[in-house]
Structure formats: structure tokens, C-alpha cells
Design a protein around this motif. Structure first.
Motif, PDB file in Angstrom:
ATOM      1  N   CYS A  81      54.951 -21.460   8.138  1.00  0.00           N
ATOM      2  CA  CYS A  81      55.559 -21.925   9.375  1.00  0.00           C
ATOM      3  C   CYS A  81      56.967 -21.361   9.564  1.00  0.00           C
ATOM      4  O   CYS A  81      57.496 -21.380  10.657  1.00  0.00           O
ATOM      5  CB  CYS A  81      55.594 -23.444   9.364  1.00  0.00           C
ATOM      6  N   TYR A 107      60.659 -19.086  12.821  1.00  0.00           N
ATOM      7  CA  TYR A 107      59.546 -20.029  12.730  1.00  0.00           C
ATOM      8  C   TYR A 107      58.337 -19.378  13.395  1.00  0.00           C
ATOM      9  O   TYR A 107      58.482 -18.512  14.254  1.00  0.00           O
ATOM     10  CB  TYR A 107      59.854 -21.321  13.502  1.00  0.00           C
ATOM     11  N   PRO A 119      51.483 -22.598  13.578  1.00  0.00           N
ATOM     12  CA  PRO A 119      50.256 -22.544  12.780  1.00  0.00           C
ATOM     13  C   PRO A 119      49.073 -22.220  13.691  1.00  0.00           C
ATOM     14  O   PRO A 119      49.176 -22.302  14.916  1.00  0.00           O
ATOM     15  CB  PRO A 119      50.153 -23.954  12.203  1.00  0.00           C
ATOM     16  N   ILE A 147      48.582 -29.498  13.308  1.00  0.00           N
ATOM     17  CA  ILE A 147      49.353 -29.892  12.131  1.00  0.00           C
ATOM     18  C   ILE A 147      48.960 -31.302  11.712  1.00  0.00           C
ATOM     19  O   ILE A 147      48.916 -32.217  12.540  1.00  0.00           O
ATOM     20  CB  ILE A 147      50.867 -29.822  12.423  1.00  0.00           C
ATOM     21  N   TYR A 174      53.841 -32.276   8.314  1.00  0.00           N
ATOM     22  CA  TYR A 174      54.936 -31.295   8.263  1.00  0.00           C
ATOM     23  C   TYR A 174      55.487 -31.129   6.852  1.00  0.00           C
ATOM     24  O   TYR A 174      56.198 -30.176   6.577  1.00  0.00           O
ATOM     25  CB  TYR A 174      56.063 -31.702   9.218  1.00  0.00           C
ATOM     26  N   LEU A 229      59.622 -26.766  15.873  1.00  0.00           N
ATOM     27  CA  LEU A 229      58.565 -25.936  16.447  1.00  0.00           C
ATOM     28  C   LEU A 229      58.393 -26.129  17.945  1.00  0.00           C
ATOM     29  O   LEU A 229      57.528 -25.498  18.550  1.00  0.00           O
ATOM     30  CB  LEU A 229      57.239 -26.219  15.736  1.00  0.00           C
ATOM     31  N   THR A 257      51.579 -16.460  13.733  1.00  0.00           N
ATOM     32  CA  THR A 257      51.618 -15.986  12.348  1.00  0.00           C
ATOM     33  C   THR A 257      51.405 -14.476  12.308  1.00  0.00           C
ATOM     34  O   THR A 257      52.057 -13.768  11.540  1.00  0.00           O
ATOM     35  CB  THR A 257      50.541 -16.695  11.500  1.00  0.00           C
TER      36      THR A 257
END
Length: 158
Positions: A23, A39, A42, A46, A49, A61, A68
Motif C-alpha cells: 500500500c 501510496y 490495493p 481492505i 489497515y 488512501l 499497484t
């Protein structure tokens, strides 16, 4: 000449429906200057965290749009085959990022547990005993601090 970078992600993972995902990534150079600190989102919902370990909270976030895959591409643009990557428990992080790299230095290996494997020393413990520095206090981990400490541990060993 070689480029020495510290790619440190181990504490900046969260738990999702797919399992553990990256993350946040912070990269410092050999002089401990931050060269990347981002950052990413995902790939699925989630679940936790893990703020006590990751330092990441929901608000971190809130406005993040980087995926990613985009983060992976950013990192691949930062280094090449001659770059030495330094981290603490770096293997699992590179696996999560789907990056294979042959020049890796891991502080878990440089500073082994006195009772041997499979026991591993925490970065906090190594920083305290080797650098006389108290880290990872308060509200979770700080990726910049952890990256800097990891680099300083390598430089101390060199």
C-alpha cells in the motif's frame, strides 16, 4: 559505479480480501534522501489497515489513485540491473510487487538473531542495539524513518 537504493515496504502492507497487499513504498538513496514516497490502492477491498504495523490509516488512501501496477512501473524506472536494493525482509516485498532482482542486501541477513534461524530480529531491535536509535514509536511505523534506518544499518556494516 553502482547505484545503491533502499526499497523498503515490509511494514507498509495491509490486509485485503485477497490477502496481504502493498500500500506504500518509500525509497531512499545511499545518502538517505527520499527519492520515492507513494501510496497505492490495493486491488480489492481492505479488511484491516493493520495501522499498528503499517502506519496506514483510511485517510491516507482517501485521494490516492495510483495502482499497484503503476507503482511497480515507477519503481522499475528508478533502478536497473546494476542497482543494489537494500531492505529489511525485502524478499516478500519484491514478491508482492512482482519484481525479481538479483542484487539485494537484506538487513535480516546482515544482523541475524543471536539464536539463529528461523528467528529474525526486528528493525526496531537492530536500530536500538546497533544505532542506539529508538524507532517505531507512537502511531504505527514511519516508512521514511524505517527506510533511513535500514540504509544507515547497511552503511554502518560497510
Amino acid at each position: 559505479m553502482f547505484l545503491l537504493l533502499n526499497l523498503l515496504t515490509i511494514y507498509f502492507k495491509i490486509h485485503t480480501k485477497k490477502g496481504i497487499e502493498i500500500c506504500k513504498v518509500t525509497v531512499v538513496d545511499s545518502k538517505c534522501n527520499v527519492v520515492y514516497d507513494e501510496y497505492c490502492l490495493p486491488t480489492t477491498d481492505i479488511i484491516d489497515y493493520s495501522t499498528i504495523w503499517s502506519g496506514i490509516k483510511e485517510e491516507h488512501l482517501k485521494n490516492v489513485t495510483k495502482t499497484t501496477e503503476e507503482m511497480r512501473n515507477d519503481l522499475l524506472a528508478l533502478f536497473n540491473k546494476d542497482t543494489i536494493l537494500v531492505g529489511h525482509g525485502l524478499g516478500s516485498d519484491l514478491m508482492l510487487l512482482k519484481i525479481f532482482h538479483s542484487k539485494v542486501i537484506d538487513t535480516l541477513i546482515l544482523y541475524p538473531h543471536n539464536r539463529g534461524l528461523p528467528l529474525r530480529r526486528s528493525l526496531k531491535d537492530i536500530a536500538k542495539t546497533e544505532l542506539r536509535r529508538d524507532i517505531q514509536n507512537g502511531d504505527g511505523h514511519d516508512s521514511k524513518e524505517d527506510a533511513e534506518v535500514t540504509m544507515r544499518l547497511l552503511l554502518r556494516k560497510l
